[in-house]
Each structure stands twice: as structure tokens, then as C-alpha cells.
Design an enzyme around this catalytic site. Structure first.
Site, PDB file in Angstrom:
ATOM      1  N   ASP A 108      12.659   0.026   1.982  1.00 61.33           N
ATOM      2  CA  ASP A 108      13.319   1.197   1.396  1.00 61.33           C
ATOM      3  C   ASP A 108      14.646   1.369   2.108  1.00 61.33           C
ATOM      4  OD1 ASP A 108      13.420   4.038   3.111  1.00 61.33           O
ATOM      5  OD2 ASP A 108      12.050   2.537   3.930  1.00 61.33           O
ATOM      6  N   ASP A 157       7.390   8.839   3.967  1.00 61.09           N
ATOM      7  CA  ASP A 157       7.757   8.695   5.368  1.00 61.09           C
ATOM      8  C   ASP A 157       7.301   9.964   6.087  1.00 61.09           C
ATOM      9  OD1 ASP A 157       8.921   8.328   7.802  1.00 61.09           O
ATOM     10  OD2 ASP A 157      10.968   8.175   7.083  1.00 61.09           O
TER      11      ASP A 157
END
Length: 376
Positions: free
Chosen positions: A271, A92
Site C-alpha cells: 500500500d 493499519d
């Protein structure tokens, strides 16, 4: 990176495919355990690989930039070598973490200035710097730098936020295309669709990212305070536009029911910190509902944690023993619960894939959802 669609459900937009990276294949739909700081909390990589059967894990640019830092990661040869995880990694970009700092950050056209949550030191992320950091981390899949707009933002703020994200995306793509991976294997850049809960902004964002020709696409800025129904509506709007032959990643979502609802709407990757964070607080997810292992009712229940055996811990330990560990504050409780929850999440998406291949996903999901939402 390559993506091949293998199955489509007969009664919905659910699909199953195979992502191929230089660190191995990923069967979709897939859940990615969150290893924010280079580790999935309370879980060894051997357990992730052999028992939980994770195919890919997630790391975070913001946290890994602050600790241990890009210099250490580069000396180690990248995150794969640093944490001994040989399968794919996704990072990320840190946009959500910068967003969550609220009063400790300032945004402008150039980038984001923020203070470290560790020592208060000042730092500045530009799209180019974020690409460089993720190149150094060495993830197989990296995210474009974006602003994560609050779920309750008004239209004016959301529109300005999207304009900033789109200008940063252009710079991310340009810099990514002008740089090379550092460790001898390929990396793929995923743009992120933002736009808050506004259909026209989500449509604009999905159309814009689709023009980049990226290897895959992420849907961000959801599960950040908006109603669940709005989240599903935005996913539907975006997935009508994103290319069918590329994977779609819904960021930061969510509960087991959220996963199945999103899979039905065409999402491939997920996620969330929920299975490990909630596990560390005594909450177990099961096919029969949610159990709070701190409750007195489990104190003399000597049956296995879960007869379905998602993981070896489910048969090895009893509910009474796990209850005792939580009440006593033993660290083993956190490990057992985290392993169980992650194994359950990976089992759930594997079952979803099996039913998509069989063509009866929608019926299976309809029967599953009421059980998943129950309190045991």
C-alpha cells in the site's frame, strides 16, 4: 483467511498466490489503494471496483477512530456498509500515525498517549483498545499495534522500540484470540516486523512473529527515511525467515520500481499514498516514466493521456486538457490523475503476476525498471 501459493518465478523469489477472505479473493502480488478515512481520495467506489479493478483497499484505525468514530461505524454495520465497498478491507493499526505525531505523543509499556491532530484532544491507545477498534471497523485484515521506529534511529533506540512492539504484540494476539468479529465474517490479525535497519533486530522480530501462527505478516518501519538499499536488504533478511505459506505485506511502499524490487524479494502485498497524493499534485506514473502534467510542454499535446489505456480516462482525455485542468485548479484534474495512477499500479502488479506465472519475471523486471524511473 486462506492463502494459496500458485506460481514461483524461476529466477528470483517472486511468487504469486491467492488470498481468500469472506469478502472475496485477492490475487497476489497486489497493491492496495489507501482509503485512510474510509475513502480513496477523489475516487468513487464504482471506479475503484470497475475501472481501477482494486481487489482490496486500506483504511486507518487512527483516523477512523477520530472521525467518524467507532460508535458511528458500529451503527453502520462496519466500514464495508458505511462506504459501500463490498470487497476486502485492511486496516493499519495507527502505529505509524502515532509515530508521525512526534511531539504530540508519549509512549510507555501500557500504550501510546497522543493528541488529536483535529482538535488537540487527548487519547490513549493500548494494544487491546486498538484490537477492539479494528474489530468495530470490521476490516478483513487487521494490524497489530506497534511503534514505527524512525529510519535513522540509533541501535539503542531501535532495540528498545522493538522490545515495546513485541510486548504489545503479545497483548494484541491474546486480546484478538479472546474476542470475536462483530459482523458475522472472519477477521485475520497480521503481526508487524520492526527492527529499523539493523539485521539482528529484524531477524529477531521475524523469528518472533513467525511463532504466532498468524494468517499473514507485515513488514513495517521501512521507507521512513532509511536508504533504499537498506530497505531492500531488510526485506531480504525478513523474507528468509517468514513462513513461505503465508502472505507478506510491505507497508507504505512505494514507487513502481520499489514494488517490482520488493516482489522480486518475495513480497506479496503493498500500500502507499504515492499514486493518489502525487497524482493530486500533477504527477502521473506510466510504463514509459513519470510525467508532470503541470509542465508547459503538455499545453498543446492533444494525444491521449496514455495510449496504453490503464483506465478509461487515459483515452477519454488528452494531455493538453489535463494540463489545463491542473493550471485552472479544477477538481476534475485530481480525479483523473488519481484514477490513472491507481489503475497503473494495479496494472503493474497484474503484469508482475503474469510474468511470475510465465517464469520470466526477473527478465521483465530488469527491462521495466529503467523506464519506470525516467522523467518524461
Amino acid at each position: 483467511m486462506d492463502f494459496k501459493l500458485e506460481y514461483r518465478d524461476k529466477g528470483s523469489n517472486a511468487r504469486a498466490g491467492l488470498i481468500t477472505t469472506d469478502h472475496g479473493g485477492i490475487e497476489t502480488p497486489i497493491f492496495m489503494p489507501v482509503g485512510t478515512q474510509g475513502t480513496v481520495k477523489a475516487v468513487h467506489v464504482t471506479e475503484l471496483r470497475d475501472d481501477i479493478k482494486a481487489q482490496i483497499i486500506l483504511g486507518n484505525t487512527y483516523h477512523l477512530y477520530l472521525r467518524p468514530g467507532p460508535e458511528i461505524l458500529e451503527k453502520a454495520g462496519g466500514l464495508h456498509r458505511f462506504n459501500s465497498w463490498e470487497r476486502p478491507v485492511l486496516t493499519d493499526s495507527g502505529g505509524f500515525q502515532v509515530f508521525s505525531l512526534a511531539g504530540n505523543r508519549k509512549l510507555n509499556a501500557e500504550g501510546a498517549e497522543f493528541r488529536s491532530h483535529i482538535d488537540g484532544s487527548r487519547h490513549f491507545f493500548t494494544p487491546e483498545k486498538v484490537m477492539d477498534i479494528q474489530r468495530t471497523i470490521g476490516a478483513d485484515i487487521i494490524m497489530a499495534f506497534d511503534e514505527c521506529c524512525p529510519g535513522d534511529a540509533d541501535y539503542g533506540y531501535a532495540k528498545k522500540s522493538l522490545a515495546l512492539t513485541e510486548s504489545w504484540l503479545e497483548r494484541c494476539v491474546r486480546h484478538f484470540n479472546n474476542t470475536e468479529p462483530k459482523y458475522g465474517y472472519g477477521q485475520s490479525l497480521f503481526p508487524i516486523v520492526q527492527g529499523c535497519v539493523y539485521p539482528d533486530l529484524r531477524t529477531q522480530a521475524a523469528q518472533n512473529v513467525s511463532q504466532t501462527g498468524a494468517d499473514g505478516y507485515a513488514i513495517g518501519g521501512l521507507a521512513v527515511g532509511e536508504p533504499t538499499g537498506k530497505m531492500y536488504e531488510m526485506v531480504e533478511i525478513v523474507n528468509e525467515i517468514l513462513p513461505e505459506d503465508k502472505p507478506r505485506y510491505l507497508m507504505g511502499v512505494g514507487t513502481p520500481a520499489n514494488l517490482l524490487e520488493a516482489i522480486e524479494r518475495g513480497v506479496d502485498m503493498f500500500d502507499c499514498i504515492m499514486p493518489t497524493r502525487n497524482g493530486r499534485n500533477g504527477q502521473l506514473f506510466t510504463v514509459n516514466g513519470v510525467m508532470n502534467m503541470r509542465n508547459r510542454k503538455w499545453a498543446d499535446d492533444f494525444s491521449p493521456i496514455d495510449e496504453n489505456e490503464y483506465s478509461y480516462v487515459d483515452i477519454l482525455y488528452s494531455k493538453a486538457y489535463l494540463h489545463h485542468l491542473f493550471k485552472a485548479g479544477e477538481l476534475l484534474a485530481l480525479q483523473i490523475a488519481s484514477i490513472h495512477n491507481l489503475a497503473f499500479y494495479l496494472w503493474l502488479v497484474k503484469e508482475a503476476r503474469r510474468h511470475i506465472a510465465a517464469g520470466d519475471f526477473s527478465l521483465w523486471k530488469k527491462n521495466m525498471i529503467p523506464n519506470l524511473n525516467k522523467r518524461v
